[in-house]
Scaffold this active site. Structure first.
Site, PDB file in Angstrom:
ATOM      1  N   SER A 111      -1.148  14.827  19.856  1.00 37.36           N
ATOM      2  CA  SER A 111      -1.412  13.946  21.000  1.00 37.36           C
ATOM      3  C   SER A 111      -0.606  14.424  22.199  1.00 37.36           C
ATOM      4  O   SER A 111       0.470  15.011  22.028  1.00 37.36           O
ATOM      5  CB  SER A 111      -0.982  12.523  20.671  1.00 37.36           C
ATOM      6  OG  SER A 111       0.430  12.451  20.623  1.00 37.36           O
ATOM      7  N   ASP A 112      -1.098  14.166  23.416  1.00 34.92           N
ATOM      8  CA  ASP A 112      -0.206  14.314  24.559  1.00 34.92           C
ATOM      9  C   ASP A 112       0.907  13.293  24.363  1.00 34.92           C
ATOM     10  O   ASP A 112       0.772  12.322  23.616  1.00 34.92           O
ATOM     11  CB  ASP A 112      -0.957  14.119  25.884  1.00 34.92           C
ATOM     12  CG  ASP A 112      -0.182  14.737  27.048  1.00 34.92           C
ATOM     13  OD1 ASP A 112       1.034  15.029  26.889  1.00 34.92           O
ATOM     14  OD2 ASP A 112      -0.765  14.931  28.131  1.00 34.92           O
ATOM     15  N   TRP A 113       2.024  13.522  25.062  1.00 34.77           N
ATOM     16  CA  TRP A 113       3.235  12.745  24.794  1.00 34.77           C
ATOM     17  C   TRP A 113       3.013  11.249  25.091  1.00 34.77           C
ATOM     18  O   TRP A 113       2.716  10.872  26.209  1.00 34.77           O
ATOM     19  CB  TRP A 113       4.400  13.338  25.574  1.00 34.77           C
ATOM     20  CG  TRP A 113       5.205  14.320  24.744  1.00 34.77           C
ATOM     21  CD1 TRP A 113       6.562  14.335  24.610  1.00 34.77           C
ATOM     22  CD2 TRP A 113       4.730  15.396  23.923  1.00 34.77           C
ATOM     23  NE1 TRP A 113       6.946  15.347  23.742  1.00 34.77           N
ATOM     24  CE2 TRP A 113       5.846  16.012  23.306  1.00 34.77           C
ATOM     25  CE3 TRP A 113       3.473  15.899  23.607  1.00 34.77           C
ATOM     26  CZ2 TRP A 113       5.742  17.086  22.420  1.00 34.77           C
ATOM     27  CZ3 TRP A 113       3.353  16.975  22.719  1.00 34.77           C
ATOM     28  CH2 TRP A 113       4.480  17.545  22.156  1.00 34.77           C
TER      29      TRP A 113
END
Ligand code: BGC
Length: 842
Positions: A220-222
């Protein structure tokens, strides 16, 4: 190493623990199965490492758009290999790059971080990057999957896009990446057609893992993982950062209660362990530094020079010869903006400014004037400083040297410092003013701060960050300023104290002590710049965007050069007709002064070797190798696709596949410079072209052989570009026309077409809108190659066009569109020199 056996050896909580960050940047070690910590790091122009700090420097290459401007996959592969070398040096297994989003609008805040407006160029440059990085045993993670092409409301915005545009423009570079063998992909923050990307089963499971057969891991993106079951079931494999978040115990419970089948978790673990095998984090000895090290400084300089794009060069002013004096002007000439802002930032151990680069040549007199300073925030005070960590009683627990007065640790604590018990962090420094008068100082950051000068408190405030994107506190921190009268040569002790409580868990320390010396008013500075320009053989103005205009977390409000830089350029050009503008920007800016200056050299964000590379190109040691990967407008209002602001949470990509030059051509508008444009220091003739259909293959649709001759008097490099356009407009086979005729794909004819050498408007006989009917643009890039030749020498290049160049996404599948195509060879999309006809049957 039998991965299935290892999965079998882990209980459910251990398996789930492996799927979320142990901290900001790593997955946990599991010694019981021989697994070391798997460390990730941004990307894309260097390897920042686990600390977001100047204490951990990294080579900084030019911005990704600059890399794409080389159009040189071999060079990009070498850059990738250098990044792998940096990653290995820092114990990083996964590089969070490259950024494969499309430059849909020049207002996009992270435009500089993307390669191009064109999907083929994005895909080819991206594939070379991935291959280079992974060849060094480090995983690449193409991001952000998918349609994360702007920043406004980026965490929640829903992109409404038709399947055809999604496939042909936005997914195409990611599909290319899977073919290049990428080991990771990052799922974006935004939603696409109603579903947030970390929950997008149709695209993650269906397309990426299913249809394309991607066997790597999806991270996932952060903080983009915002649910338990929906993300786990959709094909997301790793939730970052951790260990807090919606997976962990909640995912264990979802499996135990039967809401998430255990085999789904096993598949994620399988992918993580495969990643660990690939990157040397599982079993065996830890990865060692790469053999045959690349000289990072030399490569950063070479890439920068090769990316510089010469847009205009009246009377052949460049390369410069026989100078006695140079007037060098602009804030960026002394403090170049080496890179864009946000998570793409790395900390090189030095940056060579244009002033350094020119002075180093020592052949002529260089006079410098700032002219005007467009920066809104003060730069961190450039004196060596100390970060001091104190407990509640003010006892010093630890201290660390800082290169400048900037403290930044995001995620990981500073090495060797135990943050338990820390109640405040201070930046301390001794500053000796060169000039007497009013010095400006600032605190930039969010939270509780005090500033003192020689022990006297001069600022004491709780600074509240803007609402919205939580990352804004460090991406665009608020600033408070004060003015202090100082005497020249008399040192002062400066301290900024930041009271902090939550230093356990994820570390977030980000603040700076800014400074500006006393300065005359703008009018005086502008007049001084014009004055030195008038008295010099040549005037060079370095102008560009600022941290406040090009960064992650927000989009640009306008394409104008910030501050009074347009006025500065106009005044310098009026004072000296031999004025060269060097643009230090990651993405397009308006150039109202274009006709008044002799030359414009686009230097992008040039990385750490900026000044030396600039001197190489200005004085002709190197040729400016760049060609525009993005169309450059004259004015923002001419840009066909500009808007980046969601309405009621949605942003509509109604232009479909007509993005970039395709949209300009469709609209019948003329930009300042077309996609593909860029001048070198020699001249070329385009001699002949032959195109042959290589039917049916997945990777080969046609081959095009082109002969070009270097007709100038120095060796040169040329980017040969191949554009396709359907001879008969529209998508459908033409009724009674060429496509219906019998016969195999015939040989091509080679015709000289009149070239619009000056990059004028595209000429289209039947009007751009008609030619785009049926869902295809009038013309699209189908292949390219970089050739080099000595003066008077002819070179032949054979360029493969992928079958995909002849295909459209049509009702759920790719379909080759039969018919006659014009294959045009050009120096830009508007400057086409040769044409051949190619018949495609299916
Ligand atoms: C960015 C990503 C980056 C991540 C980790 C996010 O805000 O969108 O590109 O890799 O942070 O720094």
């Amino acid at each position: 190493m039998d991965i299935e056996e290892l999965i079998g050896a882990l209980d459910l909580p251990s398996k789930v623990r492996l799927l979320a960050g142990a901290d900001m940047w790593s997955l946990p070690a599991m010694p019981e199965i021989g697994l070391r910590r798997l460390v990730m790091s941004d990307g894309p122009i260097g390897v920042r490492g686990e600390q977001w700090s100047t204490a951990d420097p990294s080579i900084a290459l030019p911005s990704p758009t600059a890399l794409a401007a080389t159009w040189d996959t071999g060079l990009v592969r070498r850059a990738g290999r250098l990044l792998a070398q940096e990653a290995r040096r820092k114990g990083v297994h996964v590089l969070l790059a490259p950024t494969l989003n499309i430059q849909r609008s020049p207002l996009a805040g992270r435009h500089f971080e993307c390669f191009s407006e064109d999907p083929l160029l994005t895909g080819e440059i991206g594939a070379a990057y991935v291959e280079g990085v992974q060849d060094g045993g480090v995983a690449a993670t193409p991001k952000h999957f998918v349609a994360n092409d702007f920043e406004t409301e980026r965490l929640t915005a829903d992109v409404v896009v038709c399947d055809k545009a999604l496939r042909e423009v936005y997914l195409a570079p990611f599909e290319r990446m899977v073919r290049a063998g990428a080991w990771g992909v990052m799922a974006a923050y935004n939603a696409t057609n109603g579903t947030t990307m970390t929950e997008h089963a149709e695209l993650l499971l269906g397309v990426l893992k299913g249809e394309w057969g991607f066997d790597g891991f999806v991270v996932s993106d952060w903080t983009a993982t915002r649910s338990t079951e929906a993300t786990a079931l959709a094909g997301l494999d790793v939730a970052m950062p951790g260990p807090y978040g919606p997976w962990g115990d909640r995912l264990v419970e979802a499996v135990r209660s039967g809401r998430v089948p255990e085999h789904v978790v096993d598949d994620k673990v399988r992918r993580v362990l495969r990643l660990a095998c690939r990157t040397g984090a599982l079993g065996g000895p830890a990865p060692r530094p790469l053999p045959d090290p690349i000289d990072g400084t030399a490569l950063a300089r070479e890439v920068a020079a090769r990316s510089f794009t010469l847009l205009r060069n009246e009377g052949g002013l460049l390369p410069l010869r026989g100078l006695r004096s140079v007037a060098l002007i602009g804030a960026g000439a002394a403090q170049v903006r080496a890179m864009g802002g946000g998570s793409a930032e790395v900390f090189p151990d030095k940056v060579v400014s244009p002033l350094d680069g020119l002075r180093r040549r020592g052949e002529f007199d260089v006079r410098y004037a700032v002219g005007t300073d467009p920066r809104v925030r003060l730069e961190p005070l450039a004196t060596p400083s100390r970060a001091v960590f104190l407990d509640k009683a003010g006892v010093v627990l630890a201290g660390l040297p800082l290169r400048t007065a900037e403290a930044r640790w995001l995620g990981e604590p500073p090495s060797g410092v135990d943050l338990a018990g820390v109640a405040a962090v201070e930046i301390r420094t001794t500053f000796t003013p060169e000039a007497e008068g009013p010095h400006q100082f600032s605190i930039s950051g969010a939270g509780a701060f005090t500033m003192s000068v020689d022990g006297h408190t001069v600022l004491d405030e709780v600074i509240v960050p803007p609402e919205g994107d939580p990352a804004a506190a460090f991406l665009a921190p608020p600033e408070r300023r004060i003015v202090v009268e100082l005497a020249a040569g008399a040192p002062v002790e400066l301290t900024v104290r930041h009271a902090t409580s939550a230093l356990s868990g994820m570390v977030f320390i980000a603040f700076a002590l800014g400074h500006a010396a006393p300065s005359p008013d703008d009018e005086t500075l502008l007049a001084e710049a014009a004055g030195i320009a008038a008295g010099a053989d040549v005037a060079i103005v370095v102008a560009g965007t600022t941290k406040e205009t090009e960064s992650e977390g927000f989009d640009r409000a306008s394409l104008a050069l910030p501050g009074r830089q347009d006025e500065l350029i106009a005044r310098v050009a009026a004072a000296n007709p031999r004025t060269i503008v060097v643009l230090n920007a990651g993405s397009p800016v308006e150039m109202p002064w274009l006709d008044q200056v002799a030359a414009v050299l686009l230097a992008w964000f040039p990385g750490q070797e900026a000044g030396d590379a600039l001197a190489d190109v200005l004085f002709g040691d190197a040729e400016p190798g760049g060609r525009l990967p993005t169309t450059w407008p004259m004015r923002a209002q001419d840009v066909p696709v500009l808007d980046v602001t969601p309405v009621e949470g949605k942003i509509r990509y109604d232009e479909g596949v007509l993005v970039g030059y395709r949209a300009w051509e469709h609209a019948g508008s003329v930009p300042a410079f077309w996609f593909g444009h860029g001048l070198g220091y020699t001249t070329w003739s385009y001699d002949s072209v032959a195109a042959t259909r290589t039917a049916g293959g997945v990777t080969d649709g046609a081959t095009v052989t082109v002969a070009v001759t270097n007709t100038g008097d120095r060796a040169g490099r040329e980017v040969v570009q191949v554009y396709l356009s359907p001879l008969v407009p529209g998508d459908a086979p033409a009724s009674g026309g060429t496509a219906a005729r019998e016969g195999t794909d015939g040989p091509s004819e080679s015709t000289d077409v009149p070239s619009d050498v000056t990059d004028g408007p595209l000429v289209s006989t039947d009007g751009p809108s008609d030619r785009s009917a049926g869902g295809r643009p009038a013309r699209w890039l189908a292949g390219f190659d970089v050739v080099t030749a000595e003066p008077g020498t002819t070179v032949l290049t054979t360029i493969s066009l992928p079958e995909r160049a002849f295909q459209v996404w049509d009702q759920g599948c790719w379909r080759t569109v039969p018919g006659d195509y014009t294959v045009e060879i050009g120096r830009s999309v508007a400057d086409r020199r040769l044409a051949a006809t190619l018949r495609v049957t299916v």
